[in-house]
Design a protein around this motif. Sequence first.
Motif, PDB file in Angstrom:
ATOM      1  N   ASP A   1       0.818  -1.214   0.000  1.00  0.00           N
ATOM      2  CA  ASP A   1       0.000   0.000   0.000  1.00  0.00           C
ATOM      3  C   ASP A   1       0.852   1.264   0.000  1.00  0.00           C
ATOM      4  O   ASP A   1       0.326   2.373   0.102  1.00  0.00           O
ATOM      5  CB  ASP A   1      -0.952   0.016   1.193  1.00  0.00           C
ATOM      6  CG  ASP A   1      -0.226  -0.037   2.537  1.00  0.00           C
ATOM      7  OD1 ASP A   1       1.026   0.027   2.537  1.00  0.00           O
ATOM      8  OD2 ASP A   1      -0.905  -0.144   3.576  1.00  0.00           O
ATOM      9  N   ASP A   2       2.176   1.087  -0.130  1.00  0.00           N
ATOM     10  CA  ASP A   2       3.074   2.249  -0.083  1.00  0.00           C
ATOM     11  C   ASP A   2       3.781   2.523  -1.398  1.00  0.00           C
ATOM     12  O   ASP A   2       4.648   3.398  -1.463  1.00  0.00           O
ATOM     13  CB  ASP A   2       4.114   2.058   1.028  1.00  0.00           C
ATOM     14  CG  ASP A   2       5.067   0.902   0.741  1.00  0.00           C
ATOM     15  OD1 ASP A   2       4.707   0.029  -0.075  1.00  0.00           O
ATOM     16  OD2 ASP A   2       6.170   0.868   1.347  1.00  0.00           O
ATOM     17  N   ARG A   3       3.457   1.777  -2.432  1.00  0.00           N
ATOM     18  CA  ARG A   3       4.137   1.954  -3.721  1.00  0.00           C
ATOM     19  C   ARG A   3       3.216   1.549  -4.858  1.00  0.00           C
ATOM     20  O   ARG A   3       2.234   0.833  -4.659  1.00  0.00           O
ATOM     21  CB  ARG A   3       5.427   1.139  -3.760  1.00  0.00           C
ATOM     22  CG  ARG A   3       5.227  -0.359  -3.707  1.00  0.00           C
ATOM     23  CD  ARG A   3       6.492  -1.097  -3.295  1.00  0.00           C
ATOM     24  NE  ARG A   3       6.832  -0.858  -1.901  1.00  0.00           N
ATOM     25  CZ  ARG A   3       7.855  -1.415  -1.264  1.00  0.00           C
ATOM     26  NH1 ARG A   3       8.680  -2.224  -1.931  1.00  0.00           N
ATOM     27  NH2 ARG A   3       8.091  -1.174  -0.014  1.00  0.00           N
ATOM     28  N   LYS A   4       3.602   1.983  -6.052  1.00  0.00           N
ATOM     29  CA  LYS A   4       2.713   1.786  -7.193  1.00  0.00           C
ATOM     30  C   LYS A   4       3.531   1.629  -8.473  1.00  0.00           C
ATOM     31  O   LYS A   4       4.507   2.363  -8.693  1.00  0.00           O
ATOM     32  CB  LYS A   4       1.769   2.992  -7.317  1.00  0.00           C
ATOM     33  CG  LYS A   4       0.636   2.847  -8.301  1.00  0.00           C
ATOM     34  CD  LYS A   4      -0.285   4.055  -8.205  1.00  0.00           C
ATOM     35  CE  LYS A   4      -1.514   3.883  -9.105  1.00  0.00           C
ATOM     36  NZ  LYS A   4      -2.436   5.046  -8.998  1.00  0.00           N
ATOM     37  N   VAL A   5       3.144   0.677  -9.310  1.00  0.00           N
ATOM     38  CA  VAL A   5       3.737   0.519 -10.630  1.00  0.00           C
ATOM     39  C   VAL A   5       2.876   1.302 -11.622  1.00  0.00           C
ATOM     40  O   VAL A   5       1.657   1.104 -11.683  1.00  0.00           O
ATOM     41  CB  VAL A   5       3.802  -0.966 -11.046  1.00  0.00           C
ATOM     42  CG1 VAL A   5       4.356  -1.094 -12.470  1.00  0.00           C
ATOM     43  CG2 VAL A   5       4.659  -1.762 -10.074  1.00  0.00           C
ATOM     44  N   ILE A   6       3.490   2.194 -12.374  1.00  0.00           N
ATOM     45  CA  ILE A   6       2.747   3.025 -13.323  1.00  0.00           C
ATOM     46  C   ILE A   6       3.380   2.928 -14.709  1.00  0.00           C
ATOM     47  O   ILE A   6       4.488   2.420 -14.872  1.00  0.00           O
ATOM     48  CB  ILE A   6       2.699   4.503 -12.873  1.00  0.00           C
ATOM     49  CG1 ILE A   6       4.097   5.140 -12.952  1.00  0.00           C
ATOM     50  CG2 ILE A   6       2.129   4.617 -11.449  1.00  0.00           C
ATOM     51  CD1 ILE A   6       4.113   6.639 -12.685  1.00  0.00           C
ATOM     52  N   ASN A   7       2.663   3.429 -15.706  1.00  0.00           N
ATOM     53  CA  ASN A   7       3.235   3.532 -17.046  1.00  0.00           C
ATOM     54  C   ASN A   7       4.377   4.543 -17.013  1.00  0.00           C
ATOM     55  O   ASN A   7       4.269   5.601 -16.379  1.00  0.00           O
ATOM     56  CB  ASN A   7       2.181   4.014 -18.042  1.00  0.00           C
ATOM     57  CG  ASN A   7       0.996   3.096 -18.140  1.00  0.00           C
ATOM     58  OD1 ASN A   7       0.161   3.051 -17.229  1.00  0.00           O
ATOM     59  ND2 ASN A   7       0.889   2.363 -19.226  1.00  0.00           N
ATOM     60  N   SER A   8       5.461   4.226 -17.682  1.00  0.00           N
ATOM     61  CA  SER A   8       6.555   5.180 -17.743  1.00  0.00           C
ATOM     62  C   SER A   8       6.104   6.428 -18.495  1.00  0.00           C
ATOM     63  O   SER A   8       5.130   6.400 -19.259  1.00  0.00           O
ATOM     64  CB  SER A   8       7.770   4.566 -18.434  1.00  0.00           C
ATOM     65  OG  SER A   8       8.903   5.359 -18.183  1.00  0.00           O
TER      66      SER A   8
END
Length: 578
Positions: free
Chosen positions: A206-213
Motif C-alpha cells: 500500500d506504499d508503492r505503485k507501478v505506473i506507465n513510464s
Amino acid sequence: MKNKRISPASENRYDAIVIGTGITGGWASKELSEGGLSTLVLERGRMVKHVEDYPTMNDDPWDYKYKGRVTREELKRQSKQARTGYTINDASKHWFVDDIDHPYNEEKRFDWIRGYHVGGKSLMWARMSFRWSDLDFEANKNDGYGVDWPIRYKDLVPWYEKVEKYVGISGKAEGLPQLPDSIFTPELPLNCVEQDLKDGVAANYDDRKVINSRAANLTDPSGREGRGPCQYRNRCIRGCPYGAYFSSNSSTLPAAERTGNTTLRPNSIVYEIIYDEQLEKATGVRVIDAETKEKLEFYADVIFCCAGAIPSASILMQSKSDRFPNGLGNDSGELGHNLMDHHFKVGASAVSDRHEEDYYKGRKPAGFFVPRFRNVDEKSKTDKFLRGYGMQGGASRTDWTSAIGEMSYGKDLKEALQKPGDWQIGVNCFGECLPYHENKMMLNYDKPDKWGLPTVTFGCEYKENEMAMRKDAQEQAIAMLKAAGFKDVQGYEDPCFPGNGIHEMGTARMGRDPKTSVLNGNNQVHTVPNVYVTDGACMASSASQNPSLTYMAITARAANHAVEQFKAGKFRSMEKAT
C-alpha cells in the motif's frame, strides 16, 4: 593566435548568445528568438540536420558486417564512451565523442559520456520525463545537505505545462504527490507481464505503485509541426526520421529558425565569456573554430550557458579577470563543486510462466516506472539512508539468440526458432546522489587538448548514503517480483560510477545566498546577471527522477525572464568594444 575581434556595432553583433544546442540550448534558442531577440547559437561540434544526417535510422541488424559490433581498434578511440554500452554498436557510435581527441582525467573514476554535434545528447537521451515535486525542491533545506533551492515546485508549474504541451509526454495521470502529473498524450501501454507486476504490487503493497513510464515519445502529434507519432521501432538513439521523440533537431531549433532571428554556428568551441569590469557585465564570448582553430569574438547583451554541466562550468572557470580571478561569478568558490549523478545498475530480474500464448507487436520505447516510496512521508521514513530511489524496467519475450549453443540442432532447432522464448522482466533502480561539496571537477592546464584548452579532471564518488540506498533498492526489487508471483527471481548489482547515469549536474548551483551558490533563482550568475546557466550545472540537488524535463522547464522560465529584462533595458548594449 590572437582573437579576431568583431566590432560590437557591426551586423555580427547579437542581442543574445546561446552556448550549446542540446535540450536546454534548443529551448533557450527557441524562447529567446521567439521573444524577438537576435540570437547566435554556438555549437562546438558538427552540423546535424534532422532526418538528413541520421545515417543509421533505417538499418537492420543484417546491414552490419559484425552484427553491429565495433572492432577493437575502433573501441580504443571510444573506450570511455563505451562504458555506457551504447557505443559498442555501429548503429550509434557516431553520436559519441572520440576519447583520444577529447580526453579527460580521473582522480576517481567518472564515466563522462558526451555527444559533440548539433542537438547534443537530445539525440541520444532515454526520453524519460518526470516532474519534480516540493519533496525534491525542499530536500536540501529539510535534511541539511547542500543549499536550499531558491525556487519551489509552484514556480515551475506553468513552465512544466508550457514545455509538456510542446514536447508531448506520453503517460497517465496517477495523482501521486511525490510525482506530480504532467499534461499527457496517451500512455505507452503496459504489456501483459508488466501488467502482472502492476497488479501484484497493488495487491501486496500500500506504499508503492507501478505506473506507465512517462516518455517524450509522441503518441498524439496533433499541433506539433513536422513531427509524427511513435512507430514502435525502438531505434530512438539513431535519430528518429518521424520526429516522434523530442530532440532539439526536430523541434526547438527549427522553431527558432522559423523566427528569422537565429543564426546557428556549428564547430564553434566557446572557451571564455568576456567580462567588462567598467560596465560590470559580460559583453560576449571567445570562440575557437574547431576546424580551422581560428580564434573569434562575438558580442551580445545576454548570454545563456547551455553546454552541459561540465562544459558550462569549464567555460565559467576559464573566464578569469581581475574581478573574477577564480572564474566568472565564482565569489562563493562553489564553481565546479557539488557534482552529482544518479546511481543505478542495481535491481532484480525474473521470468514469468504465464502468458505463454500472448505476444506483442512492435518495440515500444518505454516500460513501467515505480515512483519513489522511501522517505516520502513519516510513514515511509527509514533511518537507513536519506532521500530515495525510483524503479524503471520492462518485460519482453526472449528472442532467437536464446537458441544459440550446442543444446539443439536440425529439426528441433528449427522448430524452437519459430516459437517465442520465455517472458522475462527486469527492474533497474535509479537513486538520488547527495550534493557533496567535495565531489568536484577541476581544470588541468598542464594537459591541454588539441585546441590548447585545459582538460577536465574529476574527483567524484558515491558515498555511504548511496551505498545504503542501493542495498535497499535491490532487496525491494527482489521482494516485489516475488510478491507478484514471478519465478527465478535474481537480484543484481553491477559496478556503477558517477557519470554513467549521464545525468551530471550541480557544478554551478542555484541558491539564495551568493556566498554559497553561483546562480540566483532566475538562473542568473549572482554577480553577472546578464549571464544565465540553465543546463545541469544549475541544479542544487539531483532528486531520483530523470532531470531533463526539469532542465527544459527551468530554461524556458529563465529565457522568458531574460527577454523581459532585455526589453526593459536592464542589459543595455555597450557603446564600445571590450
